[in-house]
Write an enzyme that holds these catalytic residues in place. Sequence first.
Site, PDB file in Angstrom:
ATOM      1  N   ASP A 136       0.845  -1.208   0.000  1.00  0.00           N
ATOM      2  CA  ASP A 136       0.000   0.000   0.000  1.00  0.00           C
ATOM      3  C   ASP A 136       0.876   1.253   0.000  1.00  0.00           C
ATOM      4  OD1 ASP A 136      -2.310  -1.509   0.161  1.00  0.00           O
ATOM      5  OD2 ASP A 136      -2.684  -1.086   2.270  1.00  0.00           O
ATOM      6  N   MET A 137       0.291   2.379  -0.422  1.00  0.00           N
ATOM      7  CA  MET A 137       1.039   3.638  -0.382  1.00  0.00           C
ATOM      8  C   MET A 137       0.527   4.497   0.768  1.00  0.00           C
ATOM      9  SD  MET A 137       3.562   5.260  -1.530  1.00  0.00           S
ATOM     10  CE  MET A 137       4.042   4.656  -3.157  1.00  0.00           C
ATOM     11  N   GLN A 166      -0.795   7.293  -6.162  1.00  0.00           N
ATOM     12  CA  GLN A 166      -1.912   8.178  -5.791  1.00  0.00           C
ATOM     13  C   GLN A 166      -2.015   9.335  -6.785  1.00  0.00           C
ATOM     14  OE1 GLN A 166       0.248   8.802  -2.259  1.00  0.00           O
ATOM     15  NE2 GLN A 166      -1.092   7.607  -0.937  1.00  0.00           N
ATOM     16  N   ARG A 187      -1.573  -0.423  -8.458  1.00  0.00           N
ATOM     17  CA  ARG A 187      -2.957  -0.065  -8.100  1.00  0.00           C
ATOM     18  C   ARG A 187      -3.025   1.456  -8.102  1.00  0.00           C
ATOM     19  NH1 ARG A 187      -3.923  -0.888  -2.159  1.00  0.00           N
ATOM     20  NH2 ARG A 187      -4.470  -3.053  -2.542  1.00  0.00           N
ATOM     21  N   LYS A 190      -6.866   7.569  -5.598  1.00  0.00           N
ATOM     22  CA  LYS A 190      -6.788   9.037  -5.553  1.00  0.00           C
ATOM     23  C   LYS A 190      -5.855   9.499  -4.438  1.00  0.00           C
ATOM     24  CE  LYS A 190     -11.372   9.966  -7.459  1.00  0.00           C
ATOM     25  NZ  LYS A 190     -12.603  10.769  -7.314  1.00  0.00           N
ATOM     26  N   ALA A 192      -5.537   8.851   0.129  1.00  0.00           N
ATOM     27  CA  ALA A 192      -6.416   8.967   1.302  1.00  0.00           C
ATOM     28  C   ALA A 192      -5.899   9.916   2.368  1.00  0.00           C
ATOM     29  CB  ALA A 192      -6.604   7.578   1.919  1.00  0.00           C
ATOM     30  N   THR A 229     -11.223   2.689  -7.272  1.00  0.00           N
ATOM     31  CA  THR A 229     -12.045   3.872  -6.998  1.00  0.00           C
ATOM     32  C   THR A 229     -13.508   3.469  -6.917  1.00  0.00           C
ATOM     33  OG1 THR A 229     -12.701   6.039  -7.869  1.00  0.00           O
ATOM     34  CG2 THR A 229     -12.181   4.369  -9.499  1.00  0.00           C
ATOM     35  N   HIS A 230     -14.294   4.293  -6.193  1.00  0.00           N
ATOM     36  CA  HIS A 230     -15.748   4.106  -6.169  1.00  0.00           C
ATOM     37  C   HIS A 230     -16.431   5.219  -6.949  1.00  0.00           C
ATOM     38  CE1 HIS A 230     -13.723   3.100  -2.364  1.00  0.00           C
ATOM     39  NE2 HIS A 230     -14.315   1.957  -2.525  1.00  0.00           N
ATOM     40  N   ARG A 292     -11.582   6.601   6.377  1.00  0.00           N
ATOM     41  CA  ARG A 292     -12.860   6.396   5.664  1.00  0.00           C
ATOM     42  C   ARG A 292     -13.870   7.475   6.060  1.00  0.00           C
ATOM     43  NH1 ARG A 292      -9.453   3.327   3.997  1.00  0.00           N
ATOM     44  NH2 ARG A 292      -9.272   5.152   2.694  1.00  0.00           N
TER      45      ARG A 292
HETATM   46  C1  LIG Z   1      -8.856  -1.111  -3.187  1.00  0.00           C
HETATM   47  C2  LIG Z   1      -8.406   0.215  -2.659  1.00  0.00           C
HETATM   48  C3  LIG Z   1      -7.155   0.330  -2.104  1.00  0.00           C
HETATM   49  C4  LIG Z   1      -6.695   1.562  -1.637  1.00  0.00           C
HETATM   50  N1  LIG Z   1      -5.392   1.688  -1.229  1.00  0.00           N
HETATM   51  C5  LIG Z   1      -4.917   2.918  -0.905  1.00  0.00           C
HETATM   52  C6  LIG Z   1      -3.550   3.132  -0.629  1.00  0.00           C
HETATM   53  O1  LIG Z   1      -2.722   2.204  -0.641  1.00  0.00           O
HETATM   54  N2  LIG Z   1      -3.138   4.401  -0.324  1.00  0.00           N
HETATM   55  C7  LIG Z   1      -4.026   5.462  -0.306  1.00  0.00           C
HETATM   56  O2  LIG Z   1      -3.604   6.597  -0.058  1.00  0.00           O
HETATM   57  N3  LIG Z   1      -5.318   5.277  -0.564  1.00  0.00           N
HETATM   58  C8  LIG Z   1      -5.800   4.052  -0.864  1.00  0.00           C
HETATM   59  N4  LIG Z   1      -7.126   3.896  -1.157  1.00  0.00           N
HETATM   60  C9  LIG Z   1      -8.096   4.994  -0.854  1.00  0.00           C
HETATM   61  C10 LIG Z   1      -8.198   6.004  -1.976  1.00  0.00           C
HETATM   62  O3  LIG Z   1      -7.018   6.748  -2.062  1.00  0.00           O
HETATM   63  C11 LIG Z   1      -9.384   6.956  -1.752  1.00  0.00           C
HETATM   64  O4  LIG Z   1      -9.163   7.671  -0.565  1.00  0.00           O
HETATM   65  C12 LIG Z   1     -10.739   6.281  -1.665  1.00  0.00           C
HETATM   66  O5  LIG Z   1     -10.845   5.221  -2.564  1.00  0.00           O
HETATM   67  C13 LIG Z   1     -11.882   7.294  -1.965  1.00  0.00           C
HETATM   68  O6  LIG Z   1     -11.717   7.813  -3.250  1.00  0.00           O
HETATM   69  P1  LIG Z   1     -12.612   7.417  -4.510  1.00  0.00           P
HETATM   70  O7  LIG Z   1     -11.702   7.070  -5.628  1.00  0.00           O
HETATM   71  O8  LIG Z   1     -13.587   6.368  -4.166  1.00  0.00           O
HETATM   72  O9  LIG Z   1     -13.308   8.764  -4.962  1.00  0.00           O
HETATM   73  P2  LIG Z   1     -14.107   9.871  -4.170  1.00  0.00           P
HETATM   74  O10 LIG Z   1     -14.282  10.994  -5.147  1.00  0.00           O
HETATM   75  O11 LIG Z   1     -13.518  10.164  -2.859  1.00  0.00           O
HETATM   76  O12 LIG Z   1     -15.518   9.179  -3.915  1.00  0.00           O
HETATM   77  C14 LIG Z   1     -16.385   8.808  -4.976  1.00  0.00           C
HETATM   78  C15 LIG Z   1     -17.646   8.193  -4.379  1.00  0.00           C
HETATM   79  O13 LIG Z   1     -17.289   6.962  -3.719  1.00  0.00           O
HETATM   80  C16 LIG Z   1     -18.031   6.802  -2.524  1.00  0.00           C
HETATM   81  N5  LIG Z   1     -17.100   6.827  -1.390  1.00  0.00           N
HETATM   82  C17 LIG Z   1     -15.783   7.121  -1.415  1.00  0.00           C
HETATM   83  N6  LIG Z   1     -15.226   6.992  -0.198  1.00  0.00           N
HETATM   84  C18 LIG Z   1     -16.233   6.624   0.623  1.00  0.00           C
HETATM   85  C19 LIG Z   1     -16.299   6.339   2.014  1.00  0.00           C
HETATM   86  N7  LIG Z   1     -15.241   6.407   2.806  1.00  0.00           N
HETATM   87  N8  LIG Z   1     -17.508   5.988   2.529  1.00  0.00           N
HETATM   88  C20 LIG Z   1     -18.603   5.885   1.742  1.00  0.00           C
HETATM   89  N9  LIG Z   1     -18.591   6.132   0.408  1.00  0.00           N
HETATM   90  C21 LIG Z   1     -17.432   6.506  -0.138  1.00  0.00           C
HETATM   91  C22 LIG Z   1     -19.000   7.951  -2.477  1.00  0.00           C
HETATM   92  O14 LIG Z   1     -20.192   7.535  -3.105  1.00  0.00           O
HETATM   93  C23 LIG Z   1     -18.299   9.020  -3.286  1.00  0.00           C
HETATM   94  O15 LIG Z   1     -19.169   9.966  -3.817  1.00  0.00           O
HETATM   95  C24 LIG Z   1      -7.575   2.681  -1.669  1.00  0.00           C
HETATM   96  C25 LIG Z   1      -8.836   2.561  -2.238  1.00  0.00           C
HETATM   97  C26 LIG Z   1      -9.255   1.362  -2.748  1.00  0.00           C
HETATM   98  C27 LIG Z   1     -10.597   1.291  -3.395  1.00  0.00           C
END
Ligand SMILES: Cc1cc2nc3c(=O)[nH]c(=O)nc-3n(C[C@H](O)[C@H](O)[C@H](O)COP(=O)(O)OP(=O)(O)OC[C@H]3O[C@@H](n4cnc5c(N)ncnc54)[C@H](O)[C@@H]3O)c2cc1C
Length: 311
Positions: A136-137, A166, A187, A190, A192, A229-230, A292
């Site tokens: 992970d980063m 990221q 991977r 965006k 976190a 991403t979600h 989260r």
């Molecule tokens: C498999 C995976 C591994 C990851 N590994 C890392 C890592 O190693 N290092 C790192 O810095 N980050 C990691 N992340 C987290 C990432 O950086 C984001 O912070 C996180 O995925 C939210 O961004 P988003 O792309 O979903 O977009 P966003 O624009 O933040 O969200 C888009 C939509 O997704 C949904 N959503 C997003 N977050 C949430 C939440 N917490 N609760 C409920 N709904 C939500 C909402 O519907 C939101 O409108 C990881 C994420 C995933 C999916």
Amino acid sequence: MLQTVSKAFFHVLAGSHSLKTLASRYGMRGGGGFARRFIAGESVQEAIDAARRIEADGLHVTLDYLGESVASIAEADAATRAYIAILGEIAAAGIERNVSLKLTQLGLTVDRATCVDNLRRILDAAAARDFFVRVDMENSPYTEVTLGVFETMWQQEYRNAGVVLQSCLPRSEADAVRMNELGARVRLVKGAYKEPRDTAYQSKADVDAAFVRIMKILLTDGTFPAIATHDPAMLDATRAFATEQGIDAATYEFQMLYGIRRDLQNGLKREGFGVRVYVPFGREWFPYFMRRLGERPANVGFVIRGVLSER
Ligand SMILES: Cc1cc2nc3c(=O)[nH]c(=O)nc-3n(C[C@H](O)[C@H](O)[C@H](O)COP(=O)(O)OP(=O)(O)OC[C@H]3O[C@@H](n4cnc5c(N)ncnc54)[C@H](O)[C@@H]3O)c2cc1C
């Protein structure tokens, strides 16, 4: 703007000892603890049970034994031993052999050489059992050193590992090219963490635009990239680019977090895409949980409701 403030706010709260004590008391209690929405459980058995349910829906998993920023070589050694034991339990359970870990969990902030040794111990145990290990980063002070440690492993012929980039960091476009040249699996997320202005994009528009640019670099020249991403806009951009370029869906996968947008996870699966769910577990769930909350302040509502209903 709101997103930046929210990340900063929850970053401060994550450092609160009393909040951690309070959360630990209620968060994972019984079947309905409020943290259970994002954390599969405190034991590896609970994570394995969650993974079985996810796999039954046709999705893939990666298990993350939570922990970060250990403060001593002894703690890093304990985390390493725990990870190796967990690999054995996952293998015995017969679920998919894929884990994620953080280098500060293995002692990166204590001593880099110890961390490298610990990672090597895990990668050896993982290779012996045919596991894939995702590094992970973490936040930006660790970006270069994380990639450096990963490259050291790669030079030593470890191929059962991948990294994370990221899109909030302007440097990640060049890092994507650098990882593609190695042939390493990336991977894309965006990001976190709350990052300073001189290091990271601060607006969602900039982070999203960079995400799309890096996604294209990875889909075009990468090795089985994971688009994590979600965000429906990012998912649409990925599918559209792959279709336009004639890129086979079997050459990349989507990844999402446990408990977030299960509708999208299942929808992509039904469309025929590979989807992997990141399943976090363990007693050190508080910092992960706070990240989260910081991503989506609306999540605080369900936590408050959960605490009130449990008191
Ligand atoms: C498999 C995976 C591994 C990851 N590994 C890392 C890592 O190693 N290092 C790192 O810095 N980050 C990691 N992340 C987290 C990432 O950086 C984001 O912070 C996180 O995925 C939210 O961004 P988003 O792309 O979903 O977009 P966003 O624009 O933040 O969200 C888009 C939509 O997704 C949904 N959503 C997003 N977050 C949430 C939440 N917490 N609760 C409920 N709904 C939500 C909402 O519907 C939101 O409108 C990881 C994420 C995933 C999916």
